[in-house]
Design a protein around this motif. Sequence first.
Motif, PDB file in Angstrom:
ATOM      1  N   ASP A 174      12.924 -18.993   9.926  1.00  0.00           N
ATOM      2  CA  ASP A 174      12.746 -19.289  11.420  1.00  0.00           C
ATOM      3  C   ASP A 174      11.707 -18.025  11.773  1.00  0.00           C
ATOM      4  O   ASP A 174      12.049 -16.855  11.256  1.00  0.00           O
ATOM      5  CB  ASP A 174      14.004 -19.202  12.202  1.00  0.00           C
ATOM      6  N   ASN A 175      10.926 -18.144  12.752  1.00  0.00           N
ATOM      7  CA  ASN A 175      10.162 -17.473  13.427  1.00  0.00           C
ATOM      8  C   ASN A 175       9.282 -16.417  12.482  1.00  0.00           C
ATOM      9  O   ASN A 175       9.034 -15.311  13.047  1.00  0.00           O
ATOM     10  CB  ASN A 175      10.968 -16.232  14.327  1.00  0.00           C
ATOM     11  N   VAL A 176       8.781 -16.774  11.495  1.00  0.00           N
ATOM     12  CA  VAL A 176       8.019 -16.229  10.600  1.00  0.00           C
ATOM     13  C   VAL A 176       6.503 -16.480  11.180  1.00  0.00           C
ATOM     14  O   VAL A 176       5.998 -17.635  11.262  1.00  0.00           O
ATOM     15  CB  VAL A 176       8.025 -16.581   9.109  1.00  0.00           C
ATOM     16  N   ILE A 177       5.816 -15.314  11.138  1.00  0.00           N
ATOM     17  CA  ILE A 177       4.495 -15.355  11.639  1.00  0.00           C
ATOM     18  C   ILE A 177       3.470 -15.068  10.521  1.00  0.00           C
ATOM     19  O   ILE A 177       2.377 -15.266  10.509  1.00  0.00           O
ATOM     20  CB  ILE A 177       4.108 -14.393  12.692  1.00  0.00           C
ATOM     21  N   GLY A 178       3.817 -14.426   9.562  1.00  0.00           N
ATOM     22  CA  GLY A 178       3.073 -13.836   8.554  1.00  0.00           C
ATOM     23  C   GLY A 178       4.022 -14.079   7.217  1.00  0.00           C
ATOM     24  O   GLY A 178       5.098 -13.705   7.126  1.00  0.00           O
ATOM     25  N   VAL A 179       3.247 -14.500   5.989  1.00  0.00           N
ATOM     26  CA  VAL A 179       3.564 -14.461   4.705  1.00  0.00           C
ATOM     27  C   VAL A 179       2.711 -13.397   3.839  1.00  0.00           C
ATOM     28  O   VAL A 179       1.730 -13.475   3.831  1.00  0.00           O
ATOM     29  CB  VAL A 179       3.551 -15.621   3.884  1.00  0.00           C
ATOM     30  N   ILE A 180       3.279 -12.113   3.217  1.00  0.00           N
ATOM     31  CA  ILE A 180       2.435 -11.459   2.370  1.00  0.00           C
ATOM     32  C   ILE A 180       2.952 -11.772   1.015  1.00  0.00           C
ATOM     33  O   ILE A 180       3.981 -11.674   0.769  1.00  0.00           O
ATOM     34  CB  ILE A 180       3.046  -9.856   2.974  1.00  0.00           C
ATOM     35  N   TYR A 181       2.047 -12.370   0.441  1.00  0.00           N
ATOM     36  CA  TYR A 181       2.508 -12.858  -1.087  1.00  0.00           C
ATOM     37  C   TYR A 181       1.732 -11.856  -2.067  1.00  0.00           C
ATOM     38  O   TYR A 181       0.552 -11.653  -1.924  1.00  0.00           O
ATOM     39  CB  TYR A 181       1.734 -14.087  -1.199  1.00  0.00           C
ATOM     40  N   CYS A 182       2.637 -11.050  -2.799  1.00  0.00           N
ATOM     41  CA  CYS A 182       2.228 -10.226  -3.636  1.00  0.00           C
ATOM     42  C   CYS A 182       1.996 -10.698  -5.386  1.00  0.00           C
ATOM     43  O   CYS A 182       3.208 -11.459  -5.651  1.00  0.00           O
ATOM     44  CB  CYS A 182       3.276  -9.139  -3.725  1.00  0.00           C
ATOM     45  N   MET A 183       1.095 -10.394  -5.627  1.00  0.00           N
ATOM     46  CA  MET A 183       0.868 -11.025  -7.144  1.00  0.00           C
ATOM     47  C   MET A 183       0.131  -9.858  -7.894  1.00  0.00           C
ATOM     48  O   MET A 183      -0.648  -9.264  -7.468  1.00  0.00           O
ATOM     49  CB  MET A 183       0.203 -12.372  -7.148  1.00  0.00           C
ATOM     50  N   ALA A 184       0.717  -9.664  -8.981  1.00  0.00           N
ATOM     51  CA  ALA A 184       0.150  -8.468  -9.852  1.00  0.00           C
ATOM     52  C   ALA A 184      -1.243  -8.961 -10.809  1.00  0.00           C
ATOM     53  O   ALA A 184      -1.095  -9.707 -11.672  1.00  0.00           O
ATOM     54  CB  ALA A 184       1.435  -8.073 -11.125  1.00  0.00           C
ATOM     55  N   LEU A 185      -2.180  -8.477 -10.402  1.00  0.00           N
ATOM     56  CA  LEU A 185      -3.275  -8.644 -11.166  1.00  0.00           C
ATOM     57  C   LEU A 185      -3.037  -8.202 -12.554  1.00  0.00           C
ATOM     58  O   LEU A 185      -3.734  -8.621 -13.547  1.00  0.00           O
ATOM     59  CB  LEU A 185      -4.553  -7.613 -10.833  1.00  0.00           C
ATOM     60  N   HIS A 222       2.920 -22.849   9.249  1.00  0.00           N
ATOM     61  CA  HIS A 222       1.817 -22.390  10.161  1.00  0.00           C
ATOM     62  C   HIS A 222       1.758 -20.961  10.038  1.00  0.00           C
ATOM     63  O   HIS A 222       0.719 -20.298  10.800  1.00  0.00           O
ATOM     64  CB  HIS A 222       2.577 -22.437  11.563  1.00  0.00           C
ATOM     65  N   ALA A 223       2.296 -20.190   9.259  1.00  0.00           N
ATOM     66  CA  ALA A 223       2.157 -18.696   9.072  1.00  0.00           C
ATOM     67  C   ALA A 223       0.871 -18.443   8.550  1.00  0.00           C
ATOM     68  O   ALA A 223       0.365 -19.134   7.849  1.00  0.00           O
ATOM     69  CB  ALA A 223       3.390 -18.358   8.160  1.00  0.00           C
ATOM     70  N   THR A 224       0.604 -17.153   8.895  1.00  0.00           N
ATOM     71  CA  THR A 224      -0.836 -16.709   8.334  1.00  0.00           C
ATOM     72  C   THR A 224      -0.344 -16.211   6.964  1.00  0.00           C
ATOM     73  O   THR A 224       0.520 -15.416   6.677  1.00  0.00           O
ATOM     74  CB  THR A 224      -1.438 -15.527   9.062  1.00  0.00           C
ATOM     75  N   TYR A 225      -1.117 -16.193   5.821  1.00  0.00           N
ATOM     76  CA  TYR A 225      -1.060 -16.124   4.588  1.00  0.00           C
ATOM     77  C   TYR A 225      -2.060 -14.784   4.251  1.00  0.00           C
ATOM     78  O   TYR A 225      -3.120 -15.164   4.152  1.00  0.00           O
ATOM     79  CB  TYR A 225      -1.333 -17.159   3.674  1.00  0.00           C
ATOM     80  N   ILE A 226      -1.372 -13.640   3.730  1.00  0.00           N
ATOM     81  CA  ILE A 226      -2.119 -12.632   3.202  1.00  0.00           C
ATOM     82  C   ILE A 226      -1.725 -12.212   1.805  1.00  0.00           C
ATOM     83  O   ILE A 226      -0.568 -12.264   1.441  1.00  0.00           O
ATOM     84  CB  ILE A 226      -1.818 -11.444   4.264  1.00  0.00           C
ATOM     85  N   ILE A 227      -2.787 -12.437   0.972  1.00  0.00           N
ATOM     86  CA  ILE A 227      -2.400 -12.368  -0.477  1.00  0.00           C
ATOM     87  C   ILE A 227      -2.714 -11.017  -0.863  1.00  0.00           C
ATOM     88  O   ILE A 227      -3.957 -10.412  -0.766  1.00  0.00           O
ATOM     89  CB  ILE A 227      -3.290 -13.388  -1.257  1.00  0.00           C
ATOM     90  N   PHE A 228      -1.397 -10.262  -1.517  1.00  0.00           N
ATOM     91  CA  PHE A 228      -1.867  -9.059  -2.169  1.00  0.00           C
ATOM     92  C   PHE A 228      -2.164  -9.008  -3.551  1.00  0.00           C
ATOM     93  O   PHE A 228      -1.330  -9.490  -4.152  1.00  0.00           O
ATOM     94  CB  PHE A 228      -0.647  -8.291  -1.818  1.00  0.00           C
ATOM     95  N   LEU A 229      -3.219  -8.930  -3.883  1.00  0.00           N
ATOM     96  CA  LEU A 229      -3.750  -8.797  -5.308  1.00  0.00           C
ATOM     97  C   LEU A 229      -3.240  -7.394  -5.831  1.00  0.00           C
ATOM     98  O   LEU A 229      -4.182  -6.453  -5.939  1.00  0.00           O
ATOM     99  CB  LEU A 229      -5.025  -9.065  -5.793  1.00  0.00           C
ATOM    100  N   ASN A 230      -2.131  -7.316  -6.298  1.00  0.00           N
ATOM    101  CA  ASN A 230      -1.602  -5.824  -6.454  1.00  0.00           C
ATOM    102  C   ASN A 230      -1.740  -5.365  -7.834  1.00  0.00           C
ATOM    103  O   ASN A 230      -2.054  -5.996  -8.669  1.00  0.00           O
ATOM    104  CB  ASN A 230      -0.171  -5.989  -5.964  1.00  0.00           C
ATOM    105  N   PHE A 300      -2.357 -10.361  11.730  1.00  0.00           N
ATOM    106  CA  PHE A 300      -1.182 -11.221  12.318  1.00  0.00           C
ATOM    107  C   PHE A 300      -1.468 -11.251  14.018  1.00  0.00           C
ATOM    108  O   PHE A 300      -1.224 -12.074  14.561  1.00  0.00           O
ATOM    109  CB  PHE A 300       0.059 -10.429  12.054  1.00  0.00           C
ATOM    110  N   ILE A 301      -1.951 -10.028  14.544  1.00  0.00           N
ATOM    111  CA  ILE A 301      -1.978  -9.959  15.975  1.00  0.00           C
ATOM    112  C   ILE A 301      -3.165 -11.190  16.295  1.00  0.00           C
ATOM    113  O   ILE A 301      -2.990 -12.186  17.360  1.00  0.00           O
ATOM    114  CB  ILE A 301      -2.538  -8.703  16.806  1.00  0.00           C
ATOM    115  N   ASN A 302      -4.337 -11.275  15.859  1.00  0.00           N
ATOM    116  CA  ASN A 302      -5.499 -11.949  16.294  1.00  0.00           C
ATOM    117  C   ASN A 302      -5.039 -13.441  16.027  1.00  0.00           C
ATOM    118  O   ASN A 302      -5.417 -14.402  16.713  1.00  0.00           O
ATOM    119  CB  ASN A 302      -6.604 -11.530  15.199  1.00  0.00           C
ATOM    120  N   SER A 303      -4.401 -13.815  14.838  1.00  0.00           N
ATOM    121  CA  SER A 303      -3.850 -15.006  14.457  1.00  0.00           C
ATOM    122  C   SER A 303      -2.902 -15.790  15.412  1.00  0.00           C
ATOM    123  O   SER A 303      -3.173 -16.774  15.804  1.00  0.00           O
ATOM    124  CB  SER A 303      -3.100 -15.022  13.139  1.00  0.00           C
ATOM    125  N   GLU A 304      -2.100 -14.901  15.994  1.00  0.00           N
ATOM    126  CA  GLU A 304      -1.109 -15.393  17.008  1.00  0.00           C
ATOM    127  C   GLU A 304      -1.695 -15.552  18.315  1.00  0.00           C
ATOM    128  O   GLU A 304      -1.692 -16.708  19.193  1.00  0.00           O
ATOM    129  CB  GLU A 304       0.120 -14.315  16.997  1.00  0.00           C
TER     130      GLU A 304
END
Length: 312
Positions: A174-185, A222-230, A300-304
């Motif tokens: 509920d009320n998620v505006i963004g997903v930060i998805y971390c994956m290890a390079l 609907h959430a904005t997905y930000i992918i961290f190539l960590n 996140f701000i610009n997306s919303e």
Amino acid sequence: KQLKYLYIYEQSYPEVELTKYRNIVQENLIHILSTLCKHSQLFGYQLGEESKPYIERLVSLDSKSTLSDFDQSSELRKCLLSLWADTAIKQTFARREEFVLMDNAMYLLGNIERIIEDEYMPTFDDCVHTRSVTTGINRETFTYSPNRNKLERYQIVDVGGQRTERKKWVAHFDNVIGVIYCMALSGYDQVLWEDNTVNKLDEALNLLLDMLSNKKFKPINHATYIIFLNKRDLFQQKLKQKPFQYRDEFGPSQDENAIIEWLKEKISSFDADRRFYFNVTCATDSEDVDRVFKICHDIFINSEMSKGGLLN
């Protein structure tokens, strides 16, 4: 850990927080050397006479072992230093891509003498190099100031990524505006803790695809997905020794930029109608995390605002 350091503790970890990490650092170090002992035996290496009395003792310990499992701290110190000095253990460490070993091993082993001192107190760098499995749902709330005149409140929900933890996610959509998805390079030649037949990079890509296509994840569609190539630092080190290869699709290659561009294209192909935001990160670098979070904030701000019709 980095967000708490930067935005909750304002770049000064309190002593009580550092004390909590003392046992975690030692648990990690003991587990690393226990794993190396086990695989040294599996590889058929002969350990030195000085190390032999400690092998059975260390192998029998679990990943929650600390100084309290030894009669005195000097016993643990002698045990760990003797094992790390052993040629067979060093040979096993050189083959670490063949089994599951904590990826903070090089850092902790490089600081072993300091870590096992009687009066040891972790530094912040030690804390960010600790590894512990996230279980359940962890929330951190903090304020962030994009400029001097405004404070914004954020709540980060950290979910366990292990297979057994994923069924818990749906209750927190509920009320998620963004997903930060971390994956290890650096995971391209590693396997999962819970299934040593599955490649880490494979799992990360398949899970992301499932999140984008499976109807159970519809509430966050609907959430904005930000992918961290960590873990960029570990990735760079590893590439010098072992080229990147992903199935028959790409590689072998030691070209860092080409590999990252290929990964971006592959992920983007999972949903052609979605815009993904990518950041190549090193989570142990505070300046890097601060820089990336500022970027995430703006995204996140610009997306919303765009969803609300305030931006074209």
